[in-house]
Each structure stands twice: as C-alpha cells, then as structure tokens.
Design a protein around this motif. Structure first.
Motif, PDB file in Angstrom:
ATOM      1  N   LYS A  86       0.835  -1.200   0.000  1.00  0.00           N
ATOM      2  CA  LYS A  86       0.000   0.000   0.000  1.00  0.00           C
ATOM      3  C   LYS A  86       0.876   1.258   0.000  1.00  0.00           C
ATOM      4  O   LYS A  86       0.643   2.199  -0.771  1.00  0.00           O
ATOM      5  N   GLU A 101       1.232   4.119  -3.000  1.00  0.00           N
ATOM      6  CA  GLU A 101       0.982   5.542  -2.767  1.00  0.00           C
ATOM      7  C   GLU A 101       2.210   6.390  -3.058  1.00  0.00           C
ATOM      8  O   GLU A 101       2.120   7.461  -3.666  1.00  0.00           O
ATOM      9  N   ARG A 109       2.655   6.645  -6.738  1.00  0.00           N
ATOM     10  CA  ARG A 109       1.570   7.412  -7.342  1.00  0.00           C
ATOM     11  C   ARG A 109       1.751   8.907  -7.100  1.00  0.00           C
ATOM     12  O   ARG A 109       1.486   9.722  -7.985  1.00  0.00           O
ATOM     13  N   PHE A 110       2.191   9.272  -5.916  1.00  0.00           N
ATOM     14  CA  PHE A 110       2.247  10.696  -5.596  1.00  0.00           C
ATOM     15  C   PHE A 110       3.591  11.344  -5.905  1.00  0.00           C
ATOM     16  O   PHE A 110       3.734  12.549  -5.805  1.00  0.00           O
ATOM     17  N   LEU A 137      -1.573  -1.278  -7.322  1.00  0.00           N
ATOM     18  CA  LEU A 137      -1.638  -0.314  -8.420  1.00  0.00           C
ATOM     19  C   LEU A 137      -2.678  -0.767  -9.437  1.00  0.00           C
ATOM     20  O   LEU A 137      -2.992  -1.950  -9.519  1.00  0.00           O
ATOM     21  N   ASP A 138      -3.172   0.162 -10.188  1.00  0.00           N
ATOM     22  CA  ASP A 138      -4.068  -0.161 -11.276  1.00  0.00           C
ATOM     23  C   ASP A 138      -3.205  -0.390 -12.518  1.00  0.00           C
ATOM     24  O   ASP A 138      -2.223   0.321 -12.722  1.00  0.00           O
ATOM     25  N   PRO A 139      -3.553  -1.372 -13.360  1.00  0.00           N
ATOM     26  CA  PRO A 139      -2.709  -1.629 -14.541  1.00  0.00           C
ATOM     27  C   PRO A 139      -2.525  -0.401 -15.420  1.00  0.00           C
ATOM     28  O   PRO A 139      -1.605  -0.342 -16.223  1.00  0.00           O
ATOM     29  N   ARG A 140      -3.408   0.580 -15.312  1.00  0.00           N
ATOM     30  CA  ARG A 140      -3.233   1.777 -16.127  1.00  0.00           C
ATOM     31  C   ARG A 140      -2.114   2.663 -15.615  1.00  0.00           C
ATOM     32  O   ARG A 140      -1.731   3.640 -16.240  1.00  0.00           O
ATOM     33  N   GLU A 141      -1.587   2.323 -14.422  1.00  0.00           N
ATOM     34  CA  GLU A 141      -0.559   3.185 -13.840  1.00  0.00           C
ATOM     35  C   GLU A 141       0.856   2.737 -14.170  1.00  0.00           C
ATOM     36  O   GLU A 141       1.801   3.450 -13.860  1.00  0.00           O
ATOM     37  N   GLU A 155     -16.248   1.955 -13.589  1.00  0.00           N
ATOM     38  CA  GLU A 155     -15.195   2.189 -12.610  1.00  0.00           C
ATOM     39  C   GLU A 155     -15.422   1.308 -11.372  1.00  0.00           C
ATOM     40  O   GLU A 155     -16.571   1.075 -10.982  1.00  0.00           O
ATOM     41  N   GLY A 198      -9.058  -3.911 -13.517  1.00  0.00           N
ATOM     42  CA  GLY A 198      -7.638  -3.979 -13.183  1.00  0.00           C
ATOM     43  C   GLY A 198      -7.315  -5.241 -12.415  1.00  0.00           C
ATOM     44  O   GLY A 198      -6.343  -5.937 -12.709  1.00  0.00           O
ATOM     45  N   ASP A 227     -10.607   3.060  -0.393  1.00  0.00           N
ATOM     46  CA  ASP A 227      -9.417   3.504   0.320  1.00  0.00           C
ATOM     47  C   ASP A 227      -9.070   4.934  -0.126  1.00  0.00           C
ATOM     48  O   ASP A 227      -9.001   5.205  -1.325  1.00  0.00           O
ATOM     49  N   GLY A 286      -6.359   6.353  -0.394  1.00  0.00           N
ATOM     50  CA  GLY A 286      -5.169   6.338  -1.247  1.00  0.00           C
ATOM     51  C   GLY A 286      -5.486   6.104  -2.708  1.00  0.00           C
ATOM     52  O   GLY A 286      -4.701   6.434  -3.588  1.00  0.00           O
ATOM     53  N   GLU A 287      -6.644   5.523  -2.957  1.00  0.00           N
ATOM     54  CA  GLU A 287      -6.992   5.209  -4.340  1.00  0.00           C
ATOM     55  C   GLU A 287      -7.781   6.319  -5.019  1.00  0.00           C
ATOM     56  O   GLU A 287      -8.008   6.282  -6.221  1.00  0.00           O
ATOM     57  N   HIS A 336      -7.074   9.239  -5.818  1.00  0.00           N
ATOM     58  CA  HIS A 336      -6.326   9.951  -6.840  1.00  0.00           C
ATOM     59  C   HIS A 336      -6.529   9.323  -8.223  1.00  0.00           C
ATOM     60  O   HIS A 336      -6.887   9.986  -9.180  1.00  0.00           O
ATOM     61  N   TRP A 337      -6.319   8.011  -8.272  1.00  0.00           N
ATOM     62  CA  TRP A 337      -6.428   7.335  -9.550  1.00  0.00           C
ATOM     63  C   TRP A 337      -7.867   7.372 -10.065  1.00  0.00           C
ATOM     64  O   TRP A 337      -8.146   7.642 -11.222  1.00  0.00           O
ATOM     65  N   HIS A 387     -10.312   9.612 -14.032  1.00  0.00           N
ATOM     66  CA  HIS A 387     -11.267   9.305 -15.086  1.00  0.00           C
ATOM     67  C   HIS A 387     -12.216  10.417 -15.426  1.00  0.00           C
ATOM     68  O   HIS A 387     -12.872  10.387 -16.460  1.00  0.00           O
TER      69      HIS A 387
END
Lengths: 472, 472
Positions: A267, A271, A274-275, A303-307, B47, B52, B165, B167-168, B170-171, B175
């Motif tokens: 986690k 983060e 990502r940030f 993570l999301d696969p898009r990241e 979404e 993912g 969460d 933390g998520e 942001h992602w 969209h």
C-alpha cells in the motif's frame, strides 16, 4: 574537429551523383558485415541559409529510396524527457542514411532562446557535453554521426528577408525567432559557437558551393569505413565477488509477519509511486528463479494496470540488432509512462551477452559507461531508476527449479536453457560483481537483495523502493 | 454475438492456469504457420468493477512474459486522428497476446460523455460501425479481437465508493466522470449498450466469478483455431482495361511552356498545401520508370523539407509480415505530419503481391474493401488522400530503361527485377484495371495520368493536386 576545406573544388554534378549513389550502395551492402554502419546527419543553421535547398539537392543526387529525411520543427525541452527521447526512434539501422533537421541541438537552441527562464551557460554547456557523449556512444555502436551548420551573415540574411516571397512568410514565421532583430541573431550565433567546433560549417552565400560542400561532406562520410574495434586494449580488472552474492541470508520471515508487512508495504509503495512527481523505472536482474516475477507482482499489487507498464526482456529482434544495443530501451522508456518495470534489462549486455559472447570484449567493457550515461540522462530528466539484483544461492536455485518442475503451472518456466545457464553460475557471479562495481552510481544505485527466502526478498524490495523514493 | 454463459463453472485455478499457459505456448508456436494468429483483448467497463484486478489475476495465471498489457487513460477524439491511430502501433504480432485497457471504445465513451459539444447518436453509431469494420479487418488478417465489458450495478458501485481507500481516490479521479451521479451512470450505461452486444459482459459483483469468467473467456479465445481462408469463393470478375492504360497520349509539351507552367504550378501547389487546414497524403503508383520520383520532386520544389515526409515503400520487414499488411501504413501516417508523400503505397497488396502470389486470392480480393475503409477513415479525420496512377506505354518504358542504363547516375535505378516486372506487363495492366475500378471512391478518387511525355505528366500531377484540394 572536422577540417574546414577552404578550397573546396566543385565536382562535376554527374560524377558527384554517381559517387554518392555508389557509396550509398556500398553502405547498404555492409549490412551485417564487420564494417557495417549507418549514417546520421544532423542539420541546423540560420534561417534562409538554404538548409532545405541543400537537402533537396542532395536528395536529387543520391538514390532517394535510401535516404530518409526527418524534419521536425524544433521544440523546447520538456523537463521529463531526455534530449534524445524524441529522436531515438529515428536512429538509422545499419545500411541506412538519415538526415535529421529537427534534432537535439535545434531543441537546445530553441530552449535557450525562447523560454521565459532561459538556461544559463553552465547548463547549456552541460547539455552539449551530454550530447557529445551520446553521439560518441552512437559512433561506438556503428552509427556515424555528422553535424552540419548552414551559416549566413547578418547582411545576407536581411537581404534575403527583403526579397522573400510572401508565400513563404508563413513557414518562416513558424520558427518564432525574429530574424530582423540583430540582437537575436547575435545571441544565436554566440550560442551556437559554443558547440559547432566539431561541425562542418557551410557558408551559404553561394548556392552552388553550399550544395556541393554539403554533398561532398556526406560523400566523405559515406566512404569513411569505420574500423570496428575487436580486441580490448588492456587486461580486464575483474572485481572481487562480494559476500552478498556468495552467501545469501538463510533467515526465514515467519508467514504471519510476512503477510502483515506485505500488506502495509504494498500500500505504501503504491501511494509513494503514485504521488511522486517523477517517473520511475524499476529494473530487475537476477539468476533464473531468483524471484523477479514474484517481486514485480507485489509491487503492482495495489496499483491499477493503467498506472504502470511491465516489460519482459527477451533476445533482441533482427531489426533491433541492426541498431545500438541500448536502442530498444531508449524507445521503451516513454516520458508519458509514470512507472516502467523491467523484468531483465539493458544489463543483459554485461551479463548474458558478455558470457555467451554475443558482445565482444570491447563492446561489453565499454557498455558500463554507456549504461551509466543512459541512466544519468534519465535521472537528469526526472526519471528515477531503481535497480535490483536478486541474489540466491546455487542450492536454492536448484531447489526452486525442482519445485517448478513439480508444479504444473510452473513447469513451463523451466527450460533447458535455464539448466544450461546454471552451468555457467560462476561466470555469472563474476559478471555480476563487475556490473555492481561499475554501475553502482549516486543517481542509480544497485539494491542487492541477498536472501534465499522469497518472502524476505519481496519485503526488502518494497522497502528499498520506498527508501530510494524518499531519499531524494 | 458472443454467447453469454450464464452457468459458468468455476475451474480449479491450478488447472485453469495450466490450460492458459498451454494455450499461450500453442499460440506462440503457431507463428509463421498456416493457423497463426494473435489475440487482441479490448477491456472496458464501469469504474471500480475490477477490470484492473481481473487483468492482474490473469497475469498471475498465464506466463506473464507472453502477455502484454497496454493501459492508457481514455482520451477524447482528436478530429485529425482516426480512432485506430493511437493504438495501431500496439496491434499484436502473430503469436502475441495484448490486453488494451485504453482503446477506441473508451475514447468514444469519453468523447461522448465529456466534450462540450457531444457527438449525437447518429455519429456515435457511425463510429461503432467503423470500429466493427476495422475489427473485422483485423480478424481477417489473423488478429483475433475480443471485447470484454466489466459491469457493475449502480447500487454496488455506490457501496464500493463508500468503502474506497482514500489512497486510491487519486487514480479514481483521473477518469473525470462523477460516479456519484446517477444521471452520468445511466447515460454511460445507455451509451455502452449501443455497442456491447458482441462483447463478453462480466457481472462484477463477485470477485472470484469475475476473474474466472474473464480468464475462461480468454482461454476459449486462445484455443479457438481460425481457419484462414485460402480459396476465393466465386469467379473473379476482371475489370475491362481502360483506354487510358493502353494508349497514353504522345503529345509533347514544349519546353518553354513546361518551364513556365511548372514554375507557376509548383508555387501554387506549395501554397495550397501549406494553407489547407487538413493533412494531405499523396500516393504514387505506376509502372517502373513511369516518373513517380520526378513528380514528387516537383511537388516539393517550393516546400521546405520540414513541411513534408516522403516514404519510399519497399518489401516489408519480417516483423511487419507478422501483422496485418496495412499495419505498416497505419503507423507511417501520423496526425502531426502535414504532408505525407508515398512513392509506392498500400496498393502493393493488389499489384505486386497479387501478381507475385505473396497474397493469396482471398487476401488480395478482400484488400480492395480494406483499403477503401482505410482511406475513408483518413478522410473522415481530415486527411485528404490524393492518388496517382502514372500510365506510360510499354515502348516508352523500354526507352526510359535504356536511357537510364546509359546515364551514369541513373543506371542504378535499373535492376534485373525491373526487366522481370516488365515481362509481366499485361498482368499488371489487369491488376491496375481492377484496382482503378474498385478503389476509385468519392473520398479518394484516382487520378490516372496517361502520357508518355514526362513533363506533361508532371504538370498534370500538379494540376490534379490543386483541383482536388480546391474541390472540397
């Protein structure tokens, strides 16, 4: 420094054309042979000097099917992009000739002239130094680079502006510089003189001489046969094999503790990645079955696969082999990709290619510095490189191979090649030791994860990523 | 339409994994064989439905080295770009599997939902139709395309948002849709139902079922062995050979008149091209020595090399042969390139490939429609396609071949292959007649320049460009 031929003799155009075409065909035929090379021609200069005309004339003299011209309007540097990234795709393959109008130097000049907060002289010179180093790497990898500056005096420029066809104004304006301003002209000249001492300078007062000087310079370059070095000069100084490679820890992380730590760390890593405002490249190397895939899985867990994008590196394709060996990596790392993860990397040059003889001694011995420069360029353009060597013992590898062979969905991962590589374990240890010693830099340090316990390795990988992200 | 398996049975994960890996290896082994194919998986959905997660689970079950995942955030359509242009580069080669998260459907949805002036239903449905036609072309060219929609009810979506969460966040925000708005949710669902009837729909209430349904669908696709058609169905209806191909004009343009006209026309063409808001693709076909190179030279006479790119088309490279034959052209035409000129083109499929047997009857007979669709897509995205067939007589060709052999800088242009092609003159005439009949469209008409006089041909080419630019 290119010798300035002040007494250039005009050649008969027909003869010049035949000579150019013959040289093109010889270059084309060199493909795959010991003296193979490609030619990259960087073209810049003063507006209206006639770069375009000279290139057009060249196209008419040569066989145009084997000359590519890439022409982009210059762009200001993007701080997340190395200077070579917009152009790497167009580096010519063995046997090819490429003229690049827009190139890293025109971008540098545009950046220095245009942005509100221009780069200072020190930065400018640092860029020049990096560009020259990059070009030297290209040359060492069989891409002959020549640079041609089309020059025009202030007086002639003004005269040409006076007589310019109104239909051409549009294109002329695209460049954004005010060519009527003596101040801008002078500062451009001053800037370009900081780098053009190894360029062919063409005085563009007279058209015929301009086109001939350009074409004759290309002809000389085409005919110049590089002597690819085959033998290394001195004795190779083998690095001592560090303890971390020889005896990985046998400590086992208790399962519950592993689960807890993994949950928290994955986690945190997601983060932190990502940030972070930078791009991040995470590079994995290690013996077969060292746990590269498993570690990657834990990095991307939250993570999301898009990241992110994961690149699995195998043997190069034929079209990749006709270019510098780093070329395929130059093109994989993209400024718009936030997180790029490599399962095996450009270090193949100093590992498998060294050991199997795919690269000769000169090539792999030179590669350490080339790789360091590559990673430095990335670092300088806001891309953090995080590198891992996953060390396990030879016994542990055997145990994992056997376990894989007994697990239906894992037995595909084990091939004869893995057993063969295992036979060269000691050669690999030596190569790894050299690699760690020579490419462990401030800007891209190695993380050696030395443990026979998979779970410990995963936790340590995540911790190391967090640490390096926070360190800067 | 994909049959909806309402009673999907869960497979043992270990068995599922082995089956997937075996199917991957079989696919990989098919490379270059009669049943070779690649698999392209388009993924979209609501979404937080878990696309993912499902892809990540798939990656863990398969051999991740042979599965590429390309994931881009959706983008709104750029009116100068066809819907496939951002993705063409990533169409998998024979033996490869590619998952595409960002794809033309997500771009279409984003455009429909986001832009201030949204596209209406008719336009939306037209896009769907073009996309399906494009996918059918991919399938016919050995790229199996499957589409998977990850669905989630409004209620479950809200529940998941409540428990998300921080933390998520942001992602999730990337969209740009407000998933708390029932109105937006409903309109998205309504829109996607306009195209998802040939998609695999996955209800994402339960994680395990979701991942299994996805993976099992992939497994079925991997295992599905396409029967590549080899034999054409009916009799081929040969077009009549038009007079323009058989007897080109013998009129000669007086030299002075040519010079005057050329001067004026090349200036006009340069200005017309430069000031047109569209991109322009100029495509040249013609027998050897018909004057393609010479015509191109006159088009670019008053242009700066930075304003255009010339592509000389030769035989495809091995990595290109592992993709649909139009693939290399999809990737050459770039939205940011104002003027693209082709010396030989995608029509090679119905000319040299037909005649030499590099394409079988099914393939070249299908190609006319594929090419028409390709050109229509370009036309619809503000790219004008101007096509030329340069017709000369067989005697004129012989005269030019001989003249070339006697001119030192031109004799390189003549090879044995040219003489061999000449031997198939009549086959070429037939192929050209078919091509002209079947690909002369409103949006991309053919200009047949039928003259044995080089200079007349050049003037007519320039005039035709001006005429087509002004016609619209």
């Amino acid at each position: 420094m290119v010798a300035q031929d002040n007494e250039m003799k005009l050649m008969d155009p027909e003869q010049l054309s035949v000579a150019l075409i013959e040289a093109q065909y010889a270059l084309k035929e060199s493909k795959g042979k010991p003296n193979a090379k490609s030619v990259l021609i960087l073209v810049s200069g003063i507006e209206l000097a006639g770069k375009g005309e000279a290139v057009k004339q060249l196209r008419e003299w040569v066989d145009p099917r084997y000359l590519r011209v890439k022409a982009d309007a210059p762009q200001t540097f993007n701080h997340k992009q190395t200077f070579w990234q917009p152009y790497a795709r167009f580096i010519p393959a063995e046997g090819q000739v490429m003229v690049m109008f827009g190139n890293w130097y025109s971008d540098l000049l545009t950046t220095a002239m245009h942005v509100s907060k221009p780069i200072d002289e020190t930065m400018f010179d640092e860029y020049i130094e990096s560009m020259r180093a990059y070009e030297q790497d290209l040359k060492n990898n069989n891409v002959d680079v020549i640079k041609v500056w089309f020059d025009l005096s202030w007086k002639s420029l003004q005269k040409r502006l006076d007589h310019m066809d109104p239909g051409e104004v549009h294109w002329h304006k695209l460049h954004g510089l005010d060519w009527r301003s003596k101040k801008q002209y002078d500062s451009l000249q001053k800037l370009r003189q900081r780098f053009t001492d190894d360029w062919e300078i063409i005085d563009c007062e007279k058209e015929i001489e301009r086109d001939q000087q350009f074409a004759q310079h290309i002809l000389r370059t085409l005919k110049h046969c590089p002597d690819h070095l085959k033998k290394a000069k001195g004795q190779w100084k083998q690095a001592k094999i560090p303890e971390s490679l020889l005896s990985p820890s046998e400590d086992v992380l208790p399962k519950n503790q592993y689960k807890d730590e993994l949950k928290q760390l994955s986690k945190k890593v997601a983060e932190a990645l990502r940030f972070d405002t930078r791009n991040v490249v995470i590079a994995f190397e290690g013996m077969d079955a060292a746990g590269k895939g498993g570690s990657i899985k834990r990095i991307v867990k939250k993570l999301d696969p898009r990241e992110y994008e994961i690149y699995t590196i195998a043997a190069p394709e034929p079209y990749e082999l006709r270019r510098p060996y780093l070329w395929r990596f130059w093109n994989k790392i993209q400024p718009e990709e936030k997180i790029s993860i490599f399962d095996r990397t450009w270090y193949g040059r100093v590992l498998v290619e060294r050991i199997e003889g795919f690269a000769n001694a000169v090539e792999w011995q030179r590669a350490y510095e080339e790789i360091n420069r590559f990673e430095k360029d990335l670092y300088d353009s806001q891309t953090l490189v995080i590198k891992f060597w996953l060390a396990i013992s030879k016994d542990e590898q055997e145990a994992r191979f056997k376990a894989r062979e007994e697990t239906p969905h894992k037995r595909f991962k084990i091939t004869e090649e893995d057993w063969r590589n295992r036979g060269r374990w000691d050669d690999y240890l030596k190569a790894v030791a050299d690699m760690l010693q020579r490419t462990d830099t401030d800007y891209a340090p190695w993380h050696v994860i030395s443990t026979n316990d998979k779970n410990t390795a995963r936790v340590q990988v995540l911790e190391a990523i967090l640490k390096q992200l926070k360190a800067e």
